[in-house]
Design an enzyme around this catalytic site. Sequence first.
Site, mmCIF file in Angstrom:
data_model
loop_
_atom_site.group_PDB
_atom_site.id
_atom_site.type_symbol
_atom_site.label_atom_id
_atom_site.label_comp_id
_atom_site.label_asym_id
_atom_site.label_seq_id
_atom_site.Cartn_x
_atom_site.Cartn_y
_atom_site.Cartn_z
ATOM 1 N N CYS A 188 5.491 -0.060 7.886
ATOM 2 C CA CYS A 188 5.216 1.078 7.011
ATOM 3 C C CYS A 188 6.510 1.495 6.321
ATOM 4 O O CYS A 188 7.555 1.569 6.974
ATOM 5 C CB CYS A 188 4.680 2.240 7.852
ATOM 6 S SG CYS A 188 4.316 3.711 6.890
ATOM 7 N N GLY A 238 0.852 -1.183 0.000
ATOM 8 C CA GLY A 238 0.000 0.000 0.000
ATOM 9 C C GLY A 238 0.883 1.225 0.000
ATOM 10 O O GLY A 238 2.065 1.142 0.358
ATOM 11 N N GLU A 240 -3.684 3.174 5.037
ATOM 12 C CA GLU A 240 -3.389 4.197 4.020
ATOM 13 C C GLU A 240 -4.287 5.428 4.195
ATOM 14 O O GLU A 240 -3.842 6.558 4.001
ATOM 15 C CB GLU A 240 -3.542 3.618 2.606
ATOM 16 C CG GLU A 240 -2.663 2.411 2.295
ATOM 17 C CD GLU A 240 -1.194 2.586 2.614
ATOM 18 O OE1 GLU A 240 -0.690 3.727 2.592
ATOM 19 O OE2 GLU A 240 -0.543 1.575 2.934
HETATM 20 ZN ZN ZN Z 1 2.333 3.380 5.853
#
Ligand code: ZN
Length: 163
Positions: free
Chosen positions: A92, A46, A135
């Site tokens: 992330c 993502g 996201e």
């Molecule tokens: Zn992220």
Amino acid sequence: MALRNILTDNHPVLRTRAQEVKKINSVVLRLLDDMIETMKESRGVGLAANQVGVSKRIILAVDSVDEEEKIMELINPVCENKEGENIGMEGCLSVPGCYGEVPRAEKVIVTAMDRAGKKFRLEAEGFLARILQHEMDHLDGILFTDKATRILDPEELQSEEQI
Ligand code: ZN
């Protein structure tokens, strides 16, 4: 297409609410293409536009069904409904090397626009729902570390996927 730099270290753009896309023009289309290339290169599942320094409400999410991977593009995504709860592992690309357990809704309904400007509605559950929530948080300046109930110790780290 071109690779873009992914912002890290709590860069101010990561902490700023991204703006709605008013018009889908060549700049937006190029951004989408670059985001796809950048996400693939980084092996992410993502990506939000503000992670590459563009404060616009655009996200990508990879939907994995069996062996097939489909990249979903969402412009101005809005979460219309959330259901259930699920605690799972997240990482992330903007917080490299860090993983944690984050509670998310198990199911979400999201509406957004595609690159042709057409509105669509997406019902997602499980990992795809998690990616979408992660996201969309980016677009509001929120990082998963803000919501994590536990951050993993370095020795617990394995090759978790980064979203
Ligand atoms: Zn992220």
